[in-house]
Scaffold this motif. Sequence first.
Motif, mmCIF file in Angstrom:
data_model
loop_
_atom_site.group_PDB
_atom_site.id
_atom_site.type_symbol
_atom_site.label_atom_id
_atom_site.label_comp_id
_atom_site.label_asym_id
_atom_site.label_seq_id
_atom_site.Cartn_x
_atom_site.Cartn_y
_atom_site.Cartn_z
ATOM 1 N N TYR A 186 -9.032 -15.910 1.383
ATOM 2 C CA TYR A 186 -9.044 -14.690 2.196
ATOM 3 C C TYR A 186 -9.643 -13.540 1.402
ATOM 4 O O TYR A 186 -9.479 -13.457 0.177
ATOM 5 C CB TYR A 186 -7.621 -14.277 2.567
ATOM 6 N N LYS A 187 -10.292 -12.643 2.120
ATOM 7 C CA LYS A 187 -10.783 -11.397 1.519
ATOM 8 C C LYS A 187 -10.107 -10.243 2.246
ATOM 9 O O LYS A 187 -10.132 -10.184 3.481
ATOM 10 C CB LYS A 187 -12.305 -11.301 1.679
ATOM 11 N N LEU A 188 -9.491 -9.352 1.501
ATOM 12 C CA LEU A 188 -8.874 -8.170 2.096
ATOM 13 C C LEU A 188 -9.930 -7.128 2.435
ATOM 14 O O LEU A 188 -10.869 -6.918 1.660
ATOM 15 C CB LEU A 188 -7.871 -7.543 1.123
ATOM 16 N N GLU A 189 -9.769 -6.474 3.570
ATOM 17 C CA GLU A 189 -10.700 -5.378 3.917
ATOM 18 C C GLU A 189 -10.595 -4.246 2.924
ATOM 19 O O GLU A 189 -11.587 -3.614 2.570
ATOM 20 C CB GLU A 189 -10.356 -4.843 5.322
ATOM 21 N N THR A 190 -9.371 -3.947 2.491
ATOM 22 C CA THR A 190 -9.138 -2.859 1.544
ATOM 23 C C THR A 190 -8.519 -3.433 0.277
ATOM 24 O O THR A 190 -7.409 -3.981 0.337
ATOM 25 C CB THR A 190 -8.168 -1.813 2.143
ATOM 26 N N PRO A 191 -9.196 -3.361 -0.879
ATOM 27 C CA PRO A 191 -8.593 -3.872 -2.115
ATOM 28 C C PRO A 191 -7.239 -3.191 -2.374
ATOM 29 O O PRO A 191 -7.073 -1.997 -2.102
ATOM 30 C CB PRO A 191 -9.619 -3.485 -3.196
ATOM 31 N N ILE A 192 -6.284 -3.955 -2.909
ATOM 32 C CA ILE A 192 -4.957 -3.407 -3.195
ATOM 33 C C ILE A 192 -5.072 -2.392 -4.327
ATOM 34 O O ILE A 192 -5.744 -2.641 -5.334
ATOM 35 C CB ILE A 192 -3.987 -4.533 -3.602
ATOM 36 N N LYS A 193 -4.395 -1.244 -4.183
ATOM 37 C CA LYS A 193 -4.488 -0.242 -5.253
ATOM 38 C C LYS A 193 -3.925 -0.826 -6.542
ATOM 39 O O LYS A 193 -2.962 -1.605 -6.533
ATOM 40 C CB LYS A 193 -3.794 1.058 -4.869
ATOM 41 N N GLU A 194 -4.541 -0.453 -7.651
ATOM 42 C CA GLU A 194 -4.360 -1.190 -8.899
ATOM 43 C C GLU A 194 -2.921 -1.232 -9.397
ATOM 44 O O GLU A 194 -2.421 -2.270 -9.813
ATOM 45 C CB GLU A 194 -5.273 -0.602 -9.991
ATOM 46 N N GLU A 195 -2.200 -0.062 -9.333
ATOM 47 C CA GLU A 195 -0.850 -0.063 -9.884
ATOM 48 C C GLU A 195 0.091 -0.964 -9.075
ATOM 49 O O GLU A 195 0.962 -1.638 -9.629
ATOM 50 C CB GLU A 195 -0.281 1.361 -9.988
#
Length: 420
Positions: A402-411
């Motif tokens: 799967y590819k997320l539309e919005t990358p998860i914020k790093e922290e």
Amino acid sequence: NISKDYVVIIDFIGNYEKNFLIPIALSGNYTYNKDNLRRFVNEGSLLLPGASTINFDLISKKKIYESIDQAKFNDLKIIRDSYQELKYKLGKIPNLSDFDKYNSIDPLRIFQNKSLGSYHKFLSKYEKEYSIKFTPLQEKYLEYVSNKFAVGKRIHELLAIKLCIENKNNIITLLKKQLFNEYNIEFKEINYLPIINQLKQEFATGGAKATFQEAIFIDNNLNTHPQLIELLQNNNFKNQLLEVIDFGINRYKQNYSNPYKNTNLCLYQKYTYEDVCRLLNWEVNAVPLNIGGYKFDQRTNTMPVFINHDHDAGHGGKYSHRFIDTSTLICFSKPNRSIDSDEIKRIYNEANNHIQIHLFVRKNKNDTTSKEFYYMGQLHAIDKPINVKLPDNKNSAIQFTYKLETPIKEELFNYITNNI
């Protein structure tokens, strides 16, 4: 020395069961939400205001996490102690809004305690100065609103119940107008049914169905139910119901009023299985056992995917759901699916069927207090599905990416994927 602009504190944490008090004291967050405390330990410096920094070594983190895991934050002693402290500070019985105003325990801890369920029930049991009495049916209504909607994860139900209290007819028509005029929310007809079902007690399934079955808000004509009209003649009951609703509306405005794309979900907020079924506008709730990691709902064309990261990482090695990076995730189907099964075809045929796949991830499966997942946004299947043998050598599964539309914020990504 007043010329110093910083201080270094060195402490040694022993095998102490109340180590969870350390992140509470340092963060000033007295809501007793386990995941918030874990995140503070993991990324405290990012959450602290100004130039302050805080770091925990790995052993300290482990000790504090163990303490948080074992703590019972819906425990009556914690609730009662926090309540007494706030009452002493105010010199009176606190209103629900006072708990937030004075940074006291989150009233959700009261609502979610199985022996309580509402602030009224708590006060009836433990506050000598409180003398208001309700019928068991009135108490059920209060518990239903407190338990299900006071968290404020969506405004629709709260406004609908407020319209019912105002003794209105055509509740859904009025709700549509109010949502658009006051909140700029378009309320589509396909989404009427889950709201109606919740107001008629037809949303719950399984063993949970009986719990609130008498707390009915609307009749078959979508007008305020005569039973509720009669109960509302008690002004104390009416006022407490409105107080809980206003509390929920404020929580919505604070935490949930910025939804992701065209959903009722907010990126990085936390949701239970039931929240997800409700906010994806399913007709009825699905029992978690029947979801089993993911479930497709035909009426809404939605499919939530639930990942327990700690749990999955420890079992099955490379056959566990895992993140490649902040936007790429490898997942596995339920056992014994084939590449040609409808389930897998549906996931990979998004261009034609326009299915919405949503990702929900939780750090710790053993957190029995909240049982919540972070919402990470919408997923799209990429590459090709692969048929793999599972570690037991008996069953197979389909591996897909799967590819997320919005990358998860790093922290948050670091917190979720950190093995501590």
